[in-house]
Design an enzyme around this catalytic site. Structure first.
Site, PDB file in Angstrom:
ATOM      1  N   SER A 246      39.748  15.519 -61.062  1.00 28.40           N
ATOM      2  CA  SER A 246      39.284  14.443 -60.199  1.00 28.40           C
ATOM      3  C   SER A 246      38.515  15.031 -59.017  1.00 28.40           C
ATOM      4  O   SER A 246      37.513  15.700 -59.217  1.00 28.40           O
ATOM      5  CB  SER A 246      40.463  13.575 -59.758  1.00 28.40           C
TER       6      SER A 246
ATOM      7  N   GLU B  61      39.758   6.411 -68.567  1.00 31.97           N
ATOM      8  CA  GLU B  61      39.521   6.634 -67.138  1.00 31.97           C
ATOM      9  C   GLU B  61      39.372   5.310 -66.378  1.00 31.97           C
ATOM     10  O   GLU B  61      39.625   5.248 -65.178  1.00 31.97           O
ATOM     11  CB  GLU B  61      38.252   7.468 -66.948  1.00 31.97           C
TER      12      GLU B  61
ATOM     13  N   HIS C 269      43.425   8.257 -66.208  1.00 30.38           N
ATOM     14  CA  HIS C 269      42.972   9.263 -65.259  1.00 30.38           C
ATOM     15  C   HIS C 269      44.152  10.106 -64.774  1.00 30.38           C
ATOM     16  O   HIS C 269      45.208   9.575 -64.457  1.00 30.38           O
ATOM     17  CB  HIS C 269      42.308   8.555 -64.067  1.00 30.38           C
TER      18      HIS C 269
END
Length: 522
Positions: A215, A332, A433
């Site tokens: 990330s 995601e 995610h």
């Protein structure tokens, strides 16, 4: 030979195991002596809370990281250093440190016990959290298991939010580089410089360093590849879900950022002089930084760390020419972000596409095709994930493929997380995610879920791929599914990581080409 009763023998064995597990180990570094601990039955030596730069407090607030003063005697390195100043933002982040502090520039090292002269590959982890939250003490990022793959693992804390990404005209004036902001990114450079100077004392090879992150940490990896400040400090890069090549965390220019920060300080703190701001208590700065939406504290084009935007740097071939392994997770995004309050059906799917893309709507509906409600749900979820993370990561890999002069490997993490025992009967499984982190580190047990053997197998596979890549720039190895180089043929093969991992041609390429052609996604 003394013969002990069976019960006594078991107690002695337990005592010995505990002694090994908690044994103190010492090491001498150029900065001073450290005392860490032996863990994992003595197989791993871990050193926590090692300072890598001077504390960025007082007059050093909003300055590039300054050199560390070596210490005398033996420094305890058995506890994580304080996390950077931050609010409680993400519920999935669990920390094992003493809490936030402005004095936060500390790192950790996990090394195999027999590595003192081994010249092992080094993997430097950069945590995520939107450049606003996170710390190296998270259990899911513990390096014990990964380092047993024959690598040394390093992780660091870095300044975030208003402390790491604040811009001001007076800061620019006092800087010898005519720049302000990006202090958190410069902290990462300082940690890599520390690795260059010190890691051989732990048995690491300073000339074989891989940076990897997730990330915001993956955005940081792309930034470090772009920046002239970090060239020569690492040899390979791994990006998990994110890069400065899409519409998430777009780089503003310094002048705009300075204006925004000055307006914020004036409105929230009643003044904007640098002296006043440096004398403002850290807690007050943190609290007020979250009250007004006018300023966001993110990386910028400062003219020093970032001479220009990342895409321009890569397009000109001025980035670090290192092997890159990157990818993202299947889920995601969320389809609800596409439909909003509208009903999930084909009619609304097409209607929203026309509103978003106007004359390009037909092209969108070809790239994200759907003929059933289920397909519309999946396509909407894919679009949201692409817009959030996947497209920017894809663009990064595509440009590196053209100008980087080094191999690129691409993956998609598709292993769905097991549902907790109290999950709703209608609950769906996803690969969301950040869900790959505990797999990369072999830290599944840091999260209380009914893990399956297939999950543990996937984790073992990922640790092997990641560590192999760190060793020689190629994830492949004996007994592993073959991972082709990305772009080596016209199929653009992708490794699909799941219970039955395998590589296959990219059958979603039309989506990314559409977004690339469309330019700025709505």
């Amino acid at each position: 030979m003394t013969i002990y009763p069976r019960k006594t023998t078991l107690l002695l064995a337990l005592f010995c195991a505990l002694t090994v597990a908690n044994a103190q180990v010492q090491i001498n570094t150029p900065d001073g002596a450290l005392e860490g601990a032996a863990v994992a039955d003595g197989k791993v030596h871990v050193f926590k809370g090692i300072p890598y730069a001077a504390p960025p407090v007082g007059p050093l607030r909003w300055k590039p990281p300054q050199p560390l003063t070596p210490w005398q005697g033996v420094r305890k390195a058995t506890d994580f250093g304080p996390q950077a100043m931050q609010a409680r933002i993400y519920s999935d982040m669990i920390f094992r440190d003493a809490g936030p502090s402005e004095d936060c520039l500390y790192l950790n090292v996990w090394a195999p016990a027999n590595s003192s002269s081994a010249k092992l590959p080094v993997m430097v982890w950069i945590h995520g959290g939107g450049f606003a939250a996170g710390a190296s003490s998270e259990p899911r990022q513990d390096g014990v298991k990964l380092c047993q793959k024959g690598v040394i693992v390093v992780s660091m804390n870095y300044r975030m939010g208003i402390f790491g990404f604040f811009e001001h005209p007076e800061l620019t004036k006092e800087s010898e580089h005519g720049a302000s902001g990006n202090y958190g990114l410069m902290d990462m450079v300082a940690s890599l410089q520390w690795v260059k100077r010190n890691i051989s004392a732990f048995g690491g090879d300073p000339d074989n360093v891989t940076i990897f992150g997730e990330s915001a940490g993956s955005f940081a990896v792309s930034a470090l590849m772009a920046s002239p400040l970090s060239q020569g400090l690492f040899n390979r890069a791994i990006g998990e879900s994110g890069a400065f090549f899409g519409n998430t965390l777009k780089l503003d220019n310094r002048e705009n950022a300075e204006d925004s920060c000055v307006k914020f300080a004036t409105a929230a703190l009643g003044g904007s002089s640098l002296e006043m701001l440096r004398n403002t208590p850290a807690k007050k700065l943190l609290d007020t930084s979250r009250t007004l939406p006018m300023a966001t504290f993110d990386p910028i084009i400062d003219g020093y760390f970032f001479p220009s935007d990342a895409i321009s740097i890569f397009a000109a071939g001025k980035q670090s020419h290192v092997a890159l392994l990157g990818g993202w997770n299947r889920d995601e995004g969320n389809y609800k972000g596409y439909f909003g309050k509208k009903k999930l059906d084909l009619e609304h799917y097409a209607e929203i596409a026309k509103a978003k893309f106007a004359a390009s709507a037909d092209d969108f509906l070809k790239a994200y095709s759907a003929t059933t409600v289920a397909e519309a749900k999946r396509a909407a979820q894919d679009y949201n994930g692409d817009q959030f993370i996947a497209f920017g990561t894809w663009k990064w890999m595509e440009i590196q493929l053209k100008t980087g002069g080094s191999p690129v490997y691409r993956y998609e993490f598709e292993n769905t997380m097991p549902l907790p025992s109290d999950a709703s009967p209608n609950a769906e499984t996803h690969a969301p995610h950040a869900s790959e982190i505990e797999f990369v580190f072999g830290a599944l047990d840091s999260k209380k879920l009914p893990w399956r053997q297939e999950d543990r197998d996937v984790s073992e596979l990922m640790m092997s791929y990641w560590s192999n890549f760190a060793k020689n720039g190629d994830p492949n190895g004996p007994g592993l599914p073959k991972w082709p180089v990305y772009g080596a043929d016209s199929d653009f093969s992708v490794m699909h990581i799941k219970a039955s991992s395998s590589a296959s041609p990219d059958n979603h390429r039309s989506r990314y080409l559409f977004l690339d052609h469309f330019g700025s996604t709505p």
